[in-house]
Design a protein around this motif. Sequence first.
Motif, PDB file in Angstrom:
ATOM      1  N   GLN A 137       1.171  -1.493  -0.466  1.00 27.12           N
ATOM      2  CA  GLN A 137      -0.245  -0.188  -0.413  1.00 27.12           C
ATOM      3  C   GLN A 137       1.042   1.385   0.011  1.00 27.12           C
ATOM      4  O   GLN A 137       0.449   2.387  -0.650  1.00 27.12           O
ATOM      5  N   LYS A 174       2.136   2.433  -3.306  1.00 29.49           N
ATOM      6  CA  LYS A 174       1.794   2.218  -4.358  1.00 29.49           C
ATOM      7  C   LYS A 174       1.077   3.957  -4.295  1.00 29.49           C
ATOM      8  O   LYS A 174       1.140   4.476  -4.914  1.00 29.49           O
ATOM      9  N   GLU A 175       0.636   4.132  -2.895  1.00 22.85           N
ATOM     10  CA  GLU A 175       0.448   5.772  -2.159  1.00 22.85           C
ATOM     11  C   GLU A 175       1.991   6.137  -2.779  1.00 22.85           C
ATOM     12  O   GLU A 175       1.529   7.637  -3.492  1.00 22.85           O
ATOM     13  N   ARG A 202       3.355   5.600  -5.345  1.00 26.92           N
ATOM     14  CA  ARG A 202       4.355   6.034  -6.566  1.00 26.92           C
ATOM     15  C   ARG A 202       2.735   6.941  -7.156  1.00 26.92           C
ATOM     16  O   ARG A 202       3.130   7.552  -8.488  1.00 26.92           O
ATOM     17  N   GLU A 203       1.882   7.278  -6.664  1.00 26.57           N
ATOM     18  CA  GLU A 203       0.637   8.318  -6.899  1.00 26.57           C
ATOM     19  C   GLU A 203       1.043   9.759  -6.819  1.00 26.57           C
ATOM     20  O   GLU A 203       1.244  10.925  -7.165  1.00 26.57           O
ATOM     21  N   GLY A 204       2.060   9.079  -5.387  1.00 25.95           N
ATOM     22  CA  GLY A 204       2.342  10.864  -4.813  1.00 25.95           C
ATOM     23  C   GLY A 204       3.547  11.495  -6.328  1.00 25.95           C
ATOM     24  O   GLY A 204       3.623  11.952  -6.475  1.00 25.95           O
ATOM     25  N   ASP A 207       3.589  10.500  -9.814  1.00 28.60           N
ATOM     26  CA  ASP A 207       3.055  10.444 -10.768  1.00 28.60           C
ATOM     27  C   ASP A 207       2.048  12.082 -10.611  1.00 28.60           C
ATOM     28  O   ASP A 207       2.594  13.241 -10.968  1.00 28.60           O
ATOM     29  N   ARG A 208       1.850  12.917  -8.919  1.00 28.45           N
ATOM     30  CA  ARG A 208       1.246  13.931  -8.942  1.00 28.45           C
ATOM     31  C   ARG A 208       2.456  15.193  -9.545  1.00 28.45           C
ATOM     32  O   ARG A 208       2.365  16.296  -9.306  1.00 28.45           O
ATOM     33  N   LYS A 209       3.885  14.580  -8.309  1.00 34.55           N
ATOM     34  CA  LYS A 209       4.441  15.468  -8.141  1.00 34.55           C
ATOM     35  C   LYS A 209       5.610  15.576  -9.672  1.00 34.55           C
ATOM     36  O   LYS A 209       6.224  16.389  -9.965  1.00 34.55           O
ATOM     37  N   ASP A 210       5.378  14.628 -10.618  1.00 36.29           N
ATOM     38  CA  ASP A 210       6.275  13.815 -12.079  1.00 36.29           C
ATOM     39  C   ASP A 210       5.191  15.813 -12.656  1.00 36.29           C
ATOM     40  O   ASP A 210       5.320  16.806 -13.498  1.00 36.29           O
ATOM     41  N   GLU A 211       3.502  15.313 -12.390  1.00 37.09           N
ATOM     42  CA  GLU A 211       3.004  16.235 -12.910  1.00 37.09           C
ATOM     43  C   GLU A 211       2.779  17.792 -12.189  1.00 37.09           C
ATOM     44  O   GLU A 211       3.036  18.783 -13.713  1.00 37.09           O
ATOM     45  N   ARG A 217      12.883   9.544 -13.207  1.00 35.15           N
ATOM     46  CA  ARG A 217      11.618   8.573 -12.768  1.00 35.15           C
ATOM     47  C   ARG A 217      12.212   7.522 -13.142  1.00 35.15           C
ATOM     48  O   ARG A 217      11.827   6.778 -11.458  1.00 35.15           O
TER      49      ARG A 217
END
Length: 265
Positions: A19, A22-23, A25-27, A29-33, A53
């Motif tokens: 978990q 996963k979190e 990775r999502e964080g 992705d947000r930082k990359d965006e 990345r």
Amino acid sequence: MVFRNDKDALDERLGHLEQDLKEAREGLDRKDEELRRLRERMGGLDKPPARSRGVLLSACLAFALVAAGGAFALANRAASPTVAAMPPPPPPQPPPPPPPRDLPKPAVPTPEPVAPPTPSPSAELAWKATVRSATGPFATVRAGTACTIEARATGGQELDLGRVRVRCGDEVLYDSAARATGTMMSQTEGGLREIAGPNGSFVYQLLYQDSGTRSLSARPQLEISTERRIARLFHDGSLGGALSLNIDKDSQPRSGEPLVTPAAK
């Protein structure tokens, strides 16, 4: 939270890690965006390398795999039974000593045969005599009657005098071995002397005495000394009497071996 065993705890931990991954990775992705938008606003300056990345993602994956491997190893260790340590084998014992050999028994010496003892020589001796006088209970024996004094002798270291008898005619007037009759007190002593005679023969001289108070029904008292040539049978008391003999000095010759052993002479 209560777990049934270590494996349940590890599974729970692995789920938490997945978990978190996963979190992350999502964080990421947000930082990359957010970073992408910021760069677009800055006009595309200072573009990060294409692999930034990927490196960060690889590090996260490696961390997750290491954590999962550790959890799996702990689960296997917990699930495997504990084997108790075996004690070391005892040191080898030395072989038992060989049984003792039967030693040969010592030979028992055969005893030398023992010869039976040689019986002592013995002989019947006789002295000739004649009646000189007779009184009292002996008056029936006439003067001049031939008599014989007999004695049994047993040889060895010394001569042993046995039975003594006085015979006049056909009548035995004295017998030391006869059954006692009447009443009497008796003290007997005597001896023999062996003398070498002619032609290898032997003759003997007798000394004998049987004395003590006694009744007329008992055997008479007796005194003999062939060396002095006298012999006398008698009863004491008013009813007594005597029989006097003239006797040869030496016995009748006897042939053969001496009765007395030579070492005893």
